[in-house]
Design a protein around this motif. Structure first.
Motif, PDB file in Angstrom:
ATOM      1  N   GLY A  96     -24.336  -8.492 -33.333  1.00  0.00           N
ATOM      2  CA  GLY A  96     -22.554  -9.130 -32.653  1.00  0.00           C
ATOM      3  C   GLY A  96     -21.906  -7.436 -33.365  1.00  0.00           C
ATOM      4  O   GLY A  96     -21.088  -6.972 -32.675  1.00  0.00           O
ATOM      5  N   LEU A  97     -21.790  -7.717 -34.074  1.00  0.00           N
ATOM      6  CA  LEU A  97     -21.140  -7.188 -35.138  1.00  0.00           C
ATOM      7  C   LEU A  97     -20.406  -5.470 -34.533  1.00  0.00           C
ATOM      8  O   LEU A  97     -19.507  -5.394 -34.570  1.00  0.00           O
ATOM      9  N   THR A  98     -21.649  -5.630 -35.500  1.00  0.00           N
ATOM     10  CA  THR A  98     -22.434  -4.214 -35.657  1.00  0.00           C
ATOM     11  C   THR A  98     -21.962  -3.209 -34.548  1.00  0.00           C
ATOM     12  O   THR A  98     -21.100  -2.221 -33.974  1.00  0.00           O
ATOM     13  N   VAL A  99     -22.688  -3.771 -32.701  1.00  0.00           N
ATOM     14  CA  VAL A  99     -22.161  -3.899 -31.723  1.00  0.00           C
ATOM     15  C   VAL A  99     -21.308  -3.249 -31.043  1.00  0.00           C
ATOM     16  O   VAL A  99     -20.424  -2.349 -30.630  1.00  0.00           O
ATOM     17  N   PHE A 100     -20.566  -4.132 -31.501  1.00  0.00           N
ATOM     18  CA  PHE A 100     -19.077  -4.507 -31.054  1.00  0.00           C
ATOM     19  C   PHE A 100     -17.964  -3.089 -31.729  1.00  0.00           C
ATOM     20  O   PHE A 100     -17.317  -2.452 -31.211  1.00  0.00           O
ATOM     21  N   ALA A 101     -18.690  -3.205 -33.106  1.00  0.00           N
ATOM     22  CA  ALA A 101     -17.410  -2.397 -33.545  1.00  0.00           C
ATOM     23  C   ALA A 101     -18.238  -0.474 -33.946  1.00  0.00           C
ATOM     24  O   ALA A 101     -17.382   0.637 -32.996  1.00  0.00           O
ATOM     25  N   LEU A 102     -19.260  -0.521 -33.357  1.00  0.00           N
ATOM     26  CA  LEU A 102     -19.821   0.636 -33.070  1.00  0.00           C
ATOM     27  C   LEU A 102     -19.048   1.120 -31.664  1.00  0.00           C
ATOM     28  O   LEU A 102     -19.125   2.185 -31.136  1.00  0.00           O
ATOM     29  N   ALA A 103     -18.885   0.757 -30.632  1.00  0.00           N
ATOM     30  CA  ALA A 103     -18.788   0.700 -29.419  1.00  0.00           C
ATOM     31  C   ALA A 103     -17.298   0.697 -29.358  1.00  0.00           C
ATOM     32  O   ALA A 103     -16.701   1.841 -28.281  1.00  0.00           O
ATOM     33  N   ALA A 104     -16.495  -0.309 -30.028  1.00  0.00           N
ATOM     34  CA  ALA A 104     -15.306   0.072 -30.121  1.00  0.00           C
ATOM     35  C   ALA A 104     -15.068   1.801 -31.131  1.00  0.00           C
ATOM     36  O   ALA A 104     -13.226   2.071 -30.432  1.00  0.00           O
ATOM     37  N   ALA A 105     -15.571   1.945 -31.727  1.00  0.00           N
ATOM     38  CA  ALA A 105     -15.186   3.543 -32.169  1.00  0.00           C
ATOM     39  C   ALA A 105     -15.623   4.341 -31.132  1.00  0.00           C
ATOM     40  O   ALA A 105     -15.183   5.272 -31.366  1.00  0.00           O
ATOM     41  N   THR A 106     -16.274   4.525 -30.518  1.00  0.00           N
ATOM     42  CA  THR A 106     -16.914   4.805 -29.705  1.00  0.00           C
ATOM     43  C   THR A 106     -15.936   5.696 -28.451  1.00  0.00           C
ATOM     44  O   THR A 106     -15.890   6.372 -27.584  1.00  0.00           O
ATOM     45  N   CYS A 107     -14.713   4.335 -28.421  1.00  0.00           N
ATOM     46  CA  CYS A 107     -13.982   3.960 -27.504  1.00  0.00           C
ATOM     47  C   CYS A 107     -12.981   5.457 -27.332  1.00  0.00           C
ATOM     48  O   CYS A 107     -12.114   5.988 -26.688  1.00  0.00           O
ATOM     49  N   LEU A 108     -12.575   5.723 -28.507  1.00  0.00           N
ATOM     50  CA  LEU A 108     -12.286   7.084 -29.412  1.00  0.00           C
ATOM     51  C   LEU A 108     -11.850   8.481 -28.624  1.00  0.00           C
ATOM     52  O   LEU A 108     -11.575   9.204 -28.285  1.00  0.00           O
ATOM     53  N   PHE A 109     -13.350   8.544 -27.959  1.00  0.00           N
ATOM     54  CA  PHE A 109     -13.952   9.986 -27.403  1.00  0.00           C
ATOM     55  C   PHE A 109     -13.988   9.827 -25.554  1.00  0.00           C
ATOM     56  O   PHE A 109     -14.803  11.092 -25.092  1.00  0.00           O
ATOM     57  N   VAL A 110     -13.614   8.252 -25.096  1.00  0.00           N
ATOM     58  CA  VAL A 110     -13.805   8.491 -23.665  1.00  0.00           C
ATOM     59  C   VAL A 110     -12.786   9.488 -23.064  1.00  0.00           C
ATOM     60  O   VAL A 110     -12.107   9.431 -23.156  1.00  0.00           O
ATOM     61  N   ASN A 111     -13.666   9.844 -22.432  1.00  0.00           N
ATOM     62  CA  ASN A 111     -12.548  10.787 -20.981  1.00  0.00           C
ATOM     63  C   ASN A 111     -12.866   9.901 -19.453  1.00  0.00           C
ATOM     64  O   ASN A 111     -12.064  11.762 -19.067  1.00  0.00           O
ATOM     65  N   SER A 112     -13.738   9.237 -19.230  1.00  0.00           N
ATOM     66  CA  SER A 112     -13.686   9.347 -17.755  1.00  0.00           C
ATOM     67  C   SER A 112     -13.826   7.339 -17.836  1.00  0.00           C
ATOM     68  O   SER A 112     -13.999   6.677 -18.641  1.00  0.00           O
ATOM     69  N   PHE A 113     -13.776   6.946 -16.694  1.00  0.00           N
ATOM     70  CA  PHE A 113     -13.132   5.759 -16.693  1.00  0.00           C
ATOM     71  C   PHE A 113     -14.643   4.568 -16.239  1.00  0.00           C
ATOM     72  O   PHE A 113     -14.766   2.980 -17.067  1.00  0.00           O
ATOM     73  N   VAL A 114     -16.014   5.531 -15.475  1.00  0.00           N
ATOM     74  CA  VAL A 114     -17.214   4.714 -15.624  1.00  0.00           C
ATOM     75  C   VAL A 114     -17.548   4.874 -17.506  1.00  0.00           C
ATOM     76  O   VAL A 114     -18.424   3.355 -17.453  1.00  0.00           O
ATOM     77  N   LEU A 115     -17.100   5.748 -18.053  1.00  0.00           N
ATOM     78  CA  LEU A 115     -17.682   5.747 -19.319  1.00  0.00           C
ATOM     79  C   LEU A 115     -17.481   4.873 -20.193  1.00  0.00           C
ATOM     80  O   LEU A 115     -18.032   3.182 -20.627  1.00  0.00           O
ATOM     81  N   LEU A 116     -15.456   4.009 -19.388  1.00  0.00           N
ATOM     82  CA  LEU A 116     -14.539   3.775 -20.541  1.00  0.00           C
ATOM     83  C   LEU A 116     -15.407   1.900 -20.121  1.00  0.00           C
ATOM     84  O   LEU A 116     -15.437   0.866 -20.932  1.00  0.00           O
ATOM     85  N   LEU A 117     -15.617   1.597 -18.136  1.00  0.00           N
ATOM     86  CA  LEU A 117     -16.268   0.128 -18.015  1.00  0.00           C
ATOM     87  C   LEU A 117     -17.978   0.274 -18.520  1.00  0.00           C
ATOM     88  O   LEU A 117     -18.083  -1.199 -19.479  1.00  0.00           O
ATOM     89  N   PHE A 118     -18.052   0.870 -18.924  1.00  0.00           N
ATOM     90  CA  PHE A 118     -19.955   1.076 -19.909  1.00  0.00           C
ATOM     91  C   PHE A 118     -19.569   0.109 -21.057  1.00  0.00           C
ATOM     92  O   PHE A 118     -20.348  -0.805 -21.606  1.00  0.00           O
ATOM     93  N   ILE A 119     -18.719   0.917 -21.639  1.00  0.00           N
ATOM     94  CA  ILE A 119     -18.669   1.120 -23.389  1.00  0.00           C
ATOM     95  C   ILE A 119     -17.397  -0.762 -23.412  1.00  0.00           C
ATOM     96  O   ILE A 119     -17.811  -1.311 -24.422  1.00  0.00           O
TER      97      ILE A 119
END
Length: 457
Positions: A96-119
């Motif tokens: 759970g920690l690994t999935v959470f940390a990777l998803a949180a870091a991926t948020c830095l590259f988000v530029n669409s609302f749909v992608l943000l909701l998925f993350i």
């Protein structure tokens, strides 16, 4: 030449917790995990207006970043607690920690609302894995006589980061791109992962995972919370009732099925114990009371007493401050004194404080409001801490993960129902008066009666 292998970590005794200093390292790992989940749940609210402007979505749609997180949590916690029982508490916590940390870091590259909701959905899955394992791990980390202290430390982290989240989020939005609001908790995930090997790892329970039960559990809680969210946001009475009816219908079939299977996803068999069932009911009533009051009080202070938003925010901060100061103290006392006495005192103080807030005079001073809010926050903390200790301790040790997952689900349901009660009172024009405080006092009374009746120590 092969390097010498590290000696294995000493195992946790079934009743005496982890040895020192491993216990301290395990506590640090749990604290970091709790902090990242709490921070990520509370911090995005500050960034919603900025997200709406920069991603060109309506303000009402930005709330989905919070709603999808809450829905995923309440749907996933019970199935994941069953998974943890089968594959190991420490393994699922680390995953759970690994999935959470990777998803949180991926948020830095988000530029669409749909992608943000998925993350956000992926983040919530990681957070659900962490939350579902936390109570069971705390029970294995601390000696039996210090379980209340362990839950108190966790409550301290919870209250601290709940109070800090709006301030941290505000500074991030002011000085950095909004994406950093979602990535801010990633370092805490890394720190928690570093300490994972120090966590206890009780023997997994053998058996097959019930996929159908997991799907029915997710549908039950998802539809119930989704129906409440639909009603709270003006979705219409018919749609709200249909969604709620579907959730309740599936829930009835789900509970009947769980009573027949050998290894249920939701530990409904444990709820046959009056002690555990009343503890769950008391916890739900307590969280409902807290959310009903906290959501509605700012409206009353602004519209009824004409305080500014800044003044309201300052006064409302006394509530988490009381939880920060009283919660850990109450948990330590729960290891030494009667749980029935502590819960009764906490519920009584909460009820009296809520009644004093309901009957505030028109010329009440800000200091008088702060004092009432502080006592209310302290009272509910004095109630919830001993109740949580009794709840976690009353479950069989080999099913602590299931009991912990059930407690987290009850907490989320209580908060969702409390928010709906507050929204309903506001929609009927009663939310800016004393009505929510009276409703919260009634719920706190129910919570206190549940604990006084069930706790024999």
């Amino acid at each position: 030449m092969n390097a010498p292998s590290q000696p294995p970590l000493p195992a946790a005794d079934a009743h005496d917790g982890l040895p020192m200093p491993r216990r301290l390292r395990a506590i640090a790992a749990i604290c970091c995990g709790t902090a990242l989940v709490i921070l990520d749940a509370a911090i995005p609210v500050v960034a919603l207006p900025t997200i709406g402007r920069e991603l060109h979505v309506p303000a009402s749609s930005t709330v989905l970043t919070v709603t999808i997180y809450q829905l995923t949590l309440v749907m996933a916690i019970m199935p994941l607690s069953a998974v943890g029982d089968m594959i190991g508490l420490r393994r699922l916590y680390a995953l759970g920690l690994t999935v959470f940390a990777l998803a949180a870091a991926t948020c830095l590259f988000v530029n669409s609302f749909v992608l943000l909701l998925f993350i956000r959905f992926v983040q919530a899955l990681g957070a659900a894995a962490v939350l579902s394992m936390t109570s069971a791990l705390i029970r294995s980390i601390y000696p039996s006589g210090q379980l209340g202290r362990g839950l108190g430390v966790n409550s301290l982290i919870n209250a601290s980061f709940t109070a800090l989240a709006p301030t941290v989020g505000g500074y991030i939005v002011a000085f950095a791109p909004w994406q950093w609001v979602f990535a801010a908790s990633a370092p805490l995930g890394v720190l928690a992962l570093i300490g994972v090997r120090n966590l206890p790892d009780p023997e997994p329970r053998q058996g097959r995972f019930g996929w159908l039960s997991a799907a029915m559990s997710a549908a039950t809680f998802g539809l119930i919370v989704g129906g409440l969210e639909t009603g709270a946001h003006g979705g219409g009475a018919v749609a709200t009732l249909l969604v709620l009816a579907a959730g309740i219908g599936i829930g009835v079939v789900f509970v009947r099925r769980e009573l027949r299977v050998e290894q249920p996803v939701m530990p409904v068999d444990m709820l046959a114990s009056p002690a555990l069932a009343l503890a769950m009911l008391g916890a739900m009533a307590g969280f409902m009371a807290m959310m009903t009051f906290v959501i509605s009080m700012p409206f009353r202070l602004e519209t009824g007493y004409h305080f500014s938003a800044g003044e309201v925010g300052t006064m409302m901060a006394t509530w988490p401050l009381a939880a920060l100061l009283i919660g850990p103290f109450a948990s330590i006392m729960a290891d030494r004194f009667s749980l029935r006495l502590l819960s009764g005192i906490g519920a009584s103080v909460t009820v009296l404080a809520l009644l004093s807030l309901a009957m505030m005079p028109a010329d009440v001073s800000p200091l008088g409001i702060c004092a009432r809010l502080f006592v209310t926050g302290g009272g509910i903390s004095l109630y919830l801490s001993p109740n949580a200790r009794a709840l976690i301790a009353s479950a069989p040790r080999h099913r602590a993960a299931s009991a912990g997952g059930l407690f987290q689900t009850v907490r989320l349901l209580g908060q969702a129902i409390g928010a709906t009660v507050a929204a309903a009172l506001l929609s009927f024009g009663l939310g800016s008066g004393p009505g929510p405080a009276y409703a919260a006092a009634t719920l706190a009374t129910i919570a206190g009666l549940c604990s006084v009746v069930r706790i024999r120590r």
